[in-house]
Design a protein around this motif. Sequence first.
Motif, PDB file in Angstrom:
ATOM      1  N   ALA A   1       0.876  -1.116  -0.242  1.00 37.31           N
ATOM      2  CA  ALA A   1      -0.064   0.319  -0.572  1.00 37.31           C
ATOM      3  C   ALA A   1       0.757   1.425  -0.055  1.00 37.31           C
ATOM      4  O   ALA A   1       1.558   1.221   0.268  1.00 37.31           O
ATOM      5  CB  ALA A   1      -1.079  -0.282   1.241  1.00 37.31           C
ATOM      6  N   ALA A   2       0.594   1.892  -0.955  1.00 36.73           N
ATOM      7  CA  ALA A   2       0.984   3.372  -0.696  1.00 36.73           C
ATOM      8  C   ALA A   2       1.180   4.276   0.548  1.00 36.73           C
ATOM      9  O   ALA A   2      -0.109   4.194   1.091  1.00 36.73           O
ATOM     10  CB  ALA A   2      -0.010   4.621  -2.112  1.00 36.73           C
ATOM     11  N   LEU A   3       1.898   4.890   1.440  1.00 41.34           N
ATOM     12  CA  LEU A   3       2.066   5.225   2.199  1.00 41.34           C
ATOM     13  C   LEU A   3       1.225   6.935   2.459  1.00 41.34           C
ATOM     14  O   LEU A   3       1.324   7.126   1.136  1.00 41.34           O
ATOM     15  CB  LEU A   3       3.891   6.088   2.565  1.00 41.34           C
ATOM     16  N   SER A   4       0.942   6.962   3.127  1.00 39.79           N
ATOM     17  CA  SER A   4       0.142   8.262   3.395  1.00 39.79           C
ATOM     18  C   SER A   4       1.748   9.467   4.004  1.00 39.79           C
ATOM     19  O   SER A   4       2.369   9.505   3.761  1.00 39.79           O
ATOM     20  CB  SER A   4      -0.740   8.822   4.871  1.00 39.79           C
ATOM     21  N   PRO A   5       1.172  10.585   3.234  1.00 37.36           N
ATOM     22  CA  PRO A   5       1.946  11.427   3.665  1.00 37.36           C
ATOM     23  C   PRO A   5       2.677  12.684   4.276  1.00 37.36           C
ATOM     24  O   PRO A   5       4.121  12.601   4.948  1.00 37.36           O
ATOM     25  CB  PRO A   5       1.017  13.212   2.531  1.00 37.36           C
ATOM     26  N   THR A   6       1.766  12.243   5.585  1.00 38.84           N
ATOM     27  CA  THR A   6       2.225  11.680   7.234  1.00 38.84           C
ATOM     28  C   THR A   6       3.653  10.956   6.924  1.00 38.84           C
ATOM     29  O   THR A   6       4.757  10.496   7.492  1.00 38.84           O
ATOM     30  CB  THR A   6       1.460  12.088   8.360  1.00 38.84           C
ATOM     31  N   GLU A   7       2.758   9.914   6.527  1.00 37.32           N
ATOM     32  CA  GLU A   7       3.615   9.000   6.970  1.00 37.32           C
ATOM     33  C   GLU A   7       5.342   8.966   6.388  1.00 37.32           C
ATOM     34  O   GLU A   7       6.456   8.365   6.778  1.00 37.32           O
ATOM     35  CB  GLU A   7       3.137   7.328   6.754  1.00 37.32           C
ATOM     36  N   GLN A   8       5.130   9.147   4.908  1.00 34.84           N
ATOM     37  CA  GLN A   8       6.330   9.568   3.842  1.00 34.84           C
ATOM     38  C   GLN A   8       7.176  10.553   5.291  1.00 34.84           C
ATOM     39  O   GLN A   8       8.829  10.774   4.894  1.00 34.84           O
ATOM     40  CB  GLN A   8       5.832   9.631   2.660  1.00 34.84           C
ATOM     41  N   THR A   9       6.793  11.847   5.261  1.00 31.21           N
ATOM     42  CA  THR A   9       7.618  12.167   6.034  1.00 31.21           C
ATOM     43  C   THR A   9       8.052  11.851   7.374  1.00 31.21           C
ATOM     44  O   THR A   9       9.091  12.322   7.260  1.00 31.21           O
ATOM     45  CB  THR A   9       7.041  13.795   6.594  1.00 31.21           C
ATOM     46  N   LEU A  10       7.624  10.922   7.846  1.00 29.22           N
ATOM     47  CA  LEU A  10       8.290  10.618   9.143  1.00 29.22           C
ATOM     48  C   LEU A  10       8.944  10.002   9.124  1.00 29.22           C
ATOM     49  O   LEU A  10       9.906   9.470   9.466  1.00 29.22           O
ATOM     50  CB  LEU A  10       6.906   9.527   9.597  1.00 29.22           C
TER      51      LEU A  10
ATOM     52  N   ASP B   1      11.072  10.480   6.080  1.00 26.53           N
ATOM     53  CA  ASP B   1      11.511  11.382   5.566  1.00 26.53           C
ATOM     54  C   ASP B   1      12.793  11.834   6.725  1.00 26.53           C
ATOM     55  O   ASP B   1      13.669  11.495   6.149  1.00 26.53           O
ATOM     56  CB  ASP B   1      11.091  12.109   4.278  1.00 26.53           C
ATOM     57  N   LEU B   2      11.873  11.989   7.768  1.00 27.64           N
ATOM     58  CA  LEU B   2      12.615  12.689   8.469  1.00 27.64           C
ATOM     59  C   LEU B   2      13.787  11.915   9.775  1.00 27.64           C
ATOM     60  O   LEU B   2      14.468  11.855  10.402  1.00 27.64           O
ATOM     61  CB  LEU B   2      11.838  13.176   9.638  1.00 27.64           C
ATOM     62  N   GLY B   3      13.321  10.031   8.963  1.00 33.95           N
ATOM     63  CA  GLY B   3      14.683   9.717   9.815  1.00 33.95           C
ATOM     64  C   GLY B   3      13.873   8.620  11.144  1.00 33.95           C
ATOM     65  O   GLY B   3      14.823   7.503  12.096  1.00 33.95           O
ATOM     66  N   ILE B   4      12.111   8.886  11.246  1.00 32.34           N
ATOM     67  CA  ILE B   4      11.807   8.851  12.316  1.00 32.34           C
ATOM     68  C   ILE B   4      10.829   7.443  12.326  1.00 32.34           C
ATOM     69  O   ILE B   4      10.122   7.200  10.899  1.00 32.34           O
ATOM     70  CB  ILE B   4      10.940  10.087  12.875  1.00 32.34           C
TER      71      ILE B   4
ATOM     72  N   LEU C   1      14.108  18.914  15.000  1.00 37.44           N
ATOM     73  CA  LEU C   1      14.279  18.997  13.842  1.00 37.44           C
ATOM     74  C   LEU C   1      14.878  21.132  13.837  1.00 37.44           C
ATOM     75  O   LEU C   1      15.321  21.794  12.867  1.00 37.44           O
ATOM     76  CB  LEU C   1      13.173  20.004  12.586  1.00 37.44           C
ATOM     77  N   SER C   2      15.926  21.187  14.789  1.00 39.49           N
ATOM     78  CA  SER C   2      16.387  21.899  15.142  1.00 39.49           C
ATOM     79  C   SER C   2      17.826  22.591  14.429  1.00 39.49           C
ATOM     80  O   SER C   2      18.021  21.210  13.640  1.00 39.49           O
ATOM     81  CB  SER C   2      16.424  22.337  16.675  1.00 39.49           C
TER      82      SER C   2
ATOM     83  N   LEU D   1       7.789  24.459   8.640  1.00 42.42           N
ATOM     84  CA  LEU D   1       7.749  22.637   9.118  1.00 42.42           C
ATOM     85  C   LEU D   1       7.424  21.875   8.279  1.00 42.42           C
ATOM     86  O   LEU D   1       6.325  22.101   7.430  1.00 42.42           O
ATOM     87  CB  LEU D   1       7.063  22.092   9.986  1.00 42.42           C
ATOM     88  N   PRO D   2       7.845  20.838   8.113  1.00 43.19           N
ATOM     89  CA  PRO D   2       7.283  19.808   7.210  1.00 43.19           C
ATOM     90  C   PRO D   2       5.542  19.367   7.345  1.00 43.19           C
ATOM     91  O   PRO D   2       5.558  20.082   9.126  1.00 43.19           O
ATOM     92  CB  PRO D   2       7.859  18.509   7.426  1.00 43.19           C
ATOM     93  N   ASP D   3       5.038  19.399   7.383  1.00 43.60           N
ATOM     94  CA  ASP D   3       3.616  18.686   7.871  1.00 43.60           C
ATOM     95  C   ASP D   3       3.527  17.788   8.579  1.00 43.60           C
ATOM     96  O   ASP D   3       3.333  16.838   8.033  1.00 43.60           O
ATOM     97  CB  ASP D   3       2.184  19.004   6.547  1.00 43.60           C
ATOM     98  N   LEU D   4       3.099  18.098   9.576  1.00 47.84           N
ATOM     99  CA  LEU D   4       2.888  16.761  10.794  1.00 47.84           C
ATOM    100  C   LEU D   4       1.934  17.104  11.530  1.00 47.84           C
ATOM    101  O   LEU D   4       1.807  16.474  12.961  1.00 47.84           O
ATOM    102  CB  LEU D   4       4.217  16.961  12.012  1.00 47.84           C
ATOM    103  N   SER D   5       0.663  18.033  10.757  1.00 45.82           N
ATOM    104  CA  SER D   5      -0.621  17.638  11.751  1.00 45.82           C
ATOM    105  C   SER D   5      -1.106  17.235  11.819  1.00 45.82           C
ATOM    106  O   SER D   5      -2.050  16.907  12.417  1.00 45.82           O
ATOM    107  CB  SER D   5      -1.138  19.016  10.742  1.00 45.82           C
ATOM    108  N   LYS D   6      -0.388  15.651  11.399  1.00 42.57           N
ATOM    109  CA  LYS D   6      -1.348  14.499  11.908  1.00 42.57           C
ATOM    110  C   LYS D   6      -0.254  13.170  13.227  1.00 42.57           C
ATOM    111  O   LYS D   6      -0.564  12.680  13.259  1.00 42.57           O
ATOM    112  CB  LYS D   6      -1.923  14.438  10.337  1.00 42.57           C
ATOM    113  N   VAL D   7       0.185  14.389  13.183  1.00 45.17           N
ATOM    114  CA  VAL D   7       1.558  13.942  14.560  1.00 45.17           C
ATOM    115  C   VAL D   7       0.974  14.758  15.760  1.00 45.17           C
ATOM    116  O   VAL D   7       1.256  15.054  16.505  1.00 45.17           O
ATOM    117  CB  VAL D   7       2.307  13.910  13.630  1.00 45.17           C
ATOM    118  N   ILE D   8       0.931  13.258  16.720  1.00 45.69           N
ATOM    119  CA  ILE D   8       0.942  13.259  18.229  1.00 45.69           C
ATOM    120  C   ILE D   8       2.323  12.924  19.090  1.00 45.69           C
ATOM    121  O   ILE D   8       3.006  12.330  18.228  1.00 45.69           O
ATOM    122  CB  ILE D   8      -0.389  12.664  18.979  1.00 45.69           C
TER     123      ILE D   8
END
Length: 136
Positions: free
Chosen positions: A4-13, A15-18, A37-38, A45-52
């Motif tokens: 399955a394709a990754l969601s944009p949020t998961e791909q961002t995580l 890409d950030l090495g998380i 990200l300091s 900021l990258p879109d992390l609006s769906k992240v806790i």
Amino acid sequence: MTTAALSPTEQTLIDLGIRNYTQRPDGMFVVHGNIDLSRGNLTRLPDLSKVIVERNFFCSDNQLISLAGAPTSVGGSFSCYNNQLTSLVGAPTMIGRIFWCYNSQLTSLEGMPQKFERIISDFGAFSSADDIPEHL
């Protein structure tokens, strides 16, 4: 084998090495640790609006002009000092510990979290929204 394709949020995580995160049934992602990200010379900021974030979020020492894309909630502290922010619009709605937002270009605390333990800003340190003067 099809994946399955990754969601944009998961791909961002990714890409950030998380790697230490889980996805909730409501589509939110929970990061079980810190995000740092300091000192990245970021202007946004990258879109992390769906992240806790369960622990701390660091985006200090950048060139941010907005907190758009910040995680929705941070269980520990949120550090965004030493940026070019003029407001706090886009900040998480809840920060469990300290919100460090000094040494920016803040003209107001508009957009500050609804819940926090302490906020440290160029306007002073406050333990609740009620402590903040109406006219800064």
